[in-house]
Motif scaffolding. Sequence first.
Motif, PDB file in Angstrom:
ATOM      1  N   THR A  38      91.732  50.462  15.270  1.00  0.00           N
ATOM      2  CA  THR A  38      93.124  50.197  14.908  1.00  0.00           C
ATOM      3  C   THR A  38      93.455  50.754  13.527  1.00  0.00           C
ATOM      4  OG1 THR A  38      93.121  48.192  16.248  1.00  0.00           O
ATOM      5  CG2 THR A  38      94.850  48.388  14.601  1.00  0.00           C
ATOM      6  N   LEU A  39      92.535  50.599  12.601  1.00  0.00           N
ATOM      7  CA  LEU A  39      92.762  51.090  11.236  1.00  0.00           C
ATOM      8  C   LEU A  39      92.424  52.568  11.075  1.00  0.00           C
ATOM      9  CD1 LEU A  39      91.332  48.049   9.259  1.00  0.00           C
ATOM     10  CD2 LEU A  39      93.727  48.610   9.700  1.00  0.00           C
ATOM     11  N   LYS A  40      92.047  53.198  12.188  1.00  0.00           N
ATOM     12  CA  LYS A  40      91.705  54.621  12.214  1.00  0.00           C
ATOM     13  C   LYS A  40      90.566  54.965  11.253  1.00  0.00           C
ATOM     14  CE  LYS A  40      96.371  56.043  13.609  1.00  0.00           C
ATOM     15  NZ  LYS A  40      96.373  55.466  14.860  1.00  0.00           N
ATOM     16  N   LYS A  41      89.621  54.046  11.116  1.00  0.00           N
ATOM     17  CA  LYS A  41      88.441  54.278  10.287  1.00  0.00           C
ATOM     18  C   LYS A  41      87.338  54.956  11.092  1.00  0.00           C
ATOM     19  CE  LYS A  41      89.986  52.199   6.592  1.00  0.00           C
ATOM     20  NZ  LYS A  41      90.209  52.881   5.343  1.00  0.00           N
ATOM     21  N   ALA A  42      87.458  54.898  12.430  1.00  0.00           N
ATOM     22  CA  ALA A  42      86.459  55.509  13.306  1.00  0.00           C
ATOM     23  C   ALA A  42      87.097  55.791  14.654  1.00  0.00           C
ATOM     24  CB  ALA A  42      85.273  54.568  13.480  1.00  0.00           C
ATOM     25  N   THR A  43      86.526  56.769  15.360  1.00  0.00           N
ATOM     26  CA  THR A  43      86.984  57.006  16.726  1.00  0.00           C
ATOM     27  C   THR A  43      86.439  55.885  17.604  1.00  0.00           C
ATOM     28  OG1 THR A  43      85.040  58.287  17.362  1.00  0.00           O
ATOM     29  CG2 THR A  43      86.890  59.505  16.373  1.00  0.00           C
ATOM     30  N   LYS A  44      86.957  55.778  18.815  1.00  0.00           N
ATOM     31  CA  LYS A  44      86.492  54.733  19.716  1.00  0.00           C
ATOM     32  C   LYS A  44      84.998  54.884  19.995  1.00  0.00           C
ATOM     33  CE  LYS A  44      87.646  52.336  23.979  1.00  0.00           C
ATOM     34  NZ  LYS A  44      87.676  51.005  23.428  1.00  0.00           N
ATOM     35  N   GLN A  45      84.537  56.103  20.191  1.00  0.00           N
ATOM     36  CA  GLN A  45      83.112  56.343  20.452  1.00  0.00           C
ATOM     37  C   GLN A  45      82.246  55.952  19.255  1.00  0.00           C
ATOM     38  OE1 GLN A  45      83.086  60.474  21.516  1.00  0.00           O
ATOM     39  NE2 GLN A  45      83.146  60.015  23.719  1.00  0.00           N
ATOM     40  N   GLU A  46      82.672  56.326  18.066  1.00  0.00           N
ATOM     41  CA  GLU A  46      81.917  55.969  16.860  1.00  0.00           C
ATOM     42  C   GLU A  46      81.878  54.457  16.676  1.00  0.00           C
ATOM     43  OE1 GLU A  46      82.931  59.841  14.037  1.00  0.00           O
ATOM     44  OE2 GLU A  46      84.241  58.080  13.981  1.00  0.00           O
ATOM     45  N   ALA A  47      83.018  53.816  16.893  1.00  0.00           N
ATOM     46  CA  ALA A  47      83.093  52.367  16.733  1.00  0.00           C
ATOM     47  C   ALA A  47      82.213  51.657  17.760  1.00  0.00           C
ATOM     48  CB  ALA A  47      84.536  51.898  16.858  1.00  0.00           C
ATOM     49  N   GLU A  48      82.185  52.148  18.992  1.00  0.00           N
ATOM     50  CA  GLU A  48      81.347  51.533  20.023  1.00  0.00           C
ATOM     51  C   GLU A  48      79.876  51.706  19.705  1.00  0.00           C
ATOM     52  OE1 GLU A  48      82.502  52.960  23.872  1.00  0.00           O
ATOM     53  OE2 GLU A  48      84.330  51.741  23.893  1.00  0.00           O
ATOM     54  N   GLN A  49      79.508  52.872  19.200  1.00  0.00           N
ATOM     55  CA  GLN A  49      78.113  53.118  18.835  1.00  0.00           C
ATOM     56  C   GLN A  49      77.678  52.178  17.705  1.00  0.00           C
ATOM     57  OE1 GLN A  49      77.300  57.052  17.301  1.00  0.00           O
ATOM     58  NE2 GLN A  49      75.204  56.980  18.066  1.00  0.00           N
ATOM     59  N   THR A  50      78.512  52.049  16.699  1.00  0.00           N
ATOM     60  CA  THR A  50      78.221  51.150  15.586  1.00  0.00           C
ATOM     61  C   THR A  50      78.176  49.698  16.052  1.00  0.00           C
ATOM     62  OG1 THR A  50      79.282  52.666  14.043  1.00  0.00           O
ATOM     63  CG2 THR A  50      78.996  50.397  13.299  1.00  0.00           C
ATOM     64  N   ALA A  51      79.137  49.317  16.893  1.00  0.00           N
ATOM     65  CA  ALA A  51      79.194  47.946  17.398  1.00  0.00           C
ATOM     66  C   ALA A  51      77.942  47.614  18.214  1.00  0.00           C
ATOM     67  CB  ALA A  51      80.442  47.744  18.240  1.00  0.00           C
ATOM     68  N   MET A  52      77.498  48.539  19.054  1.00  0.00           N
ATOM     69  CA  MET A  52      76.290  48.290  19.854  1.00  0.00           C
ATOM     70  C   MET A  52      75.076  48.115  18.945  1.00  0.00           C
ATOM     71  SD  MET A  52      76.892  47.824  22.978  1.00  0.00           S
ATOM     72  CE  MET A  52      75.216  47.852  23.570  1.00  0.00           C
ATOM     73  N   HIS A  53      75.010  48.891  17.876  1.00  0.00           N
ATOM     74  CA  HIS A  53      73.907  48.745  16.920  1.00  0.00           C
ATOM     75  C   HIS A  53      73.914  47.337  16.315  1.00  0.00           C
ATOM     76  CE1 HIS A  53      71.097  49.555  13.698  1.00  0.00           C
ATOM     77  NE2 HIS A  53      72.006  49.115  12.836  1.00  0.00           N
ATOM     78  N   HIS A  54      75.097  46.872  15.912  1.00  0.00           N
ATOM     79  CA  HIS A  54      75.202  45.551  15.300  1.00  0.00           C
ATOM     80  C   HIS A  54      74.954  44.443  16.326  1.00  0.00           C
ATOM     81  CE1 HIS A  54      76.313  47.051  11.425  1.00  0.00           C
ATOM     82  NE2 HIS A  54      77.379  47.671  11.900  1.00  0.00           N
ATOM     83  N   LEU A  55      75.420  44.620  17.552  1.00  0.00           N
ATOM     84  CA  LEU A  55      75.162  43.621  18.593  1.00  0.00           C
ATOM     85  C   LEU A  55      73.668  43.550  18.900  1.00  0.00           C
ATOM     86  CD1 LEU A  55      78.167  44.202  21.012  1.00  0.00           C
ATOM     87  CD2 LEU A  55      77.761  42.203  19.563  1.00  0.00           C
ATOM     88  N   GLU A  56      72.995  44.693  18.896  1.00  0.00           N
ATOM     89  CA  GLU A  56      71.541  44.701  19.101  1.00  0.00           C
ATOM     90  C   GLU A  56      70.837  43.948  17.974  1.00  0.00           C
ATOM     91  OE1 GLU A  56      70.247  48.750  19.508  1.00  0.00           O
ATOM     92  OE2 GLU A  56      71.362  49.000  21.395  1.00  0.00           O
ATOM     93  N   SER A  57      71.331  44.103  16.758  1.00  0.00           N
ATOM     94  CA  SER A  57      70.679  43.465  15.613  1.00  0.00           C
ATOM     95  C   SER A  57      70.794  41.943  15.652  1.00  0.00           C
ATOM     96  CB  SER A  57      71.233  44.010  14.292  1.00  0.00           C
ATOM     97  OG  SER A  57      72.563  43.583  14.087  1.00  0.00           O
ATOM     98  N   VAL A  58      71.814  41.418  16.348  1.00  0.00           N
ATOM     99  CA  VAL A  58      71.943  39.964  16.471  1.00  0.00           C
ATOM    100  C   VAL A  58      71.526  39.472  17.862  1.00  0.00           C
ATOM    101  CG1 VAL A  58      73.702  39.713  14.679  1.00  0.00           C
ATOM    102  CG2 VAL A  58      74.416  40.070  17.046  1.00  0.00           C
TER     103      VAL A  58
END
Length: 54
Positions: free
Chosen positions: A10-30
Motif C-alpha cells: 500500500t505504501l509502495k515500499k515493495a512490490t507484491k512479490q517482494e513483500a510476499e517473499q519478505t513476509a514468508m521469511h518473517h512467518l517462517e521465523s515465528v
Amino acid sequence: LDNCTLAPVTLKKATKQEAEQTAMHHLESVGLADFAHAAVAKLSGGQKQRVAIA
C-alpha cells in the motif's frame, strides 16, 4: 500472508512479490509459514500475536 504484505504494498515500499517473499521469511521465523494462507478465524490467539510480530 495478506496481513503481512498490506502495508509495504500500500505504501509502495515493495512490490507484491517482494513483500510476499519478505513476509514468508518473517512467518517462517515465528513458525507460521504453514498458516500463510489460513483464514484469520482459524488461528489461535497466540498465533495471531505471532503474525503481528512478523
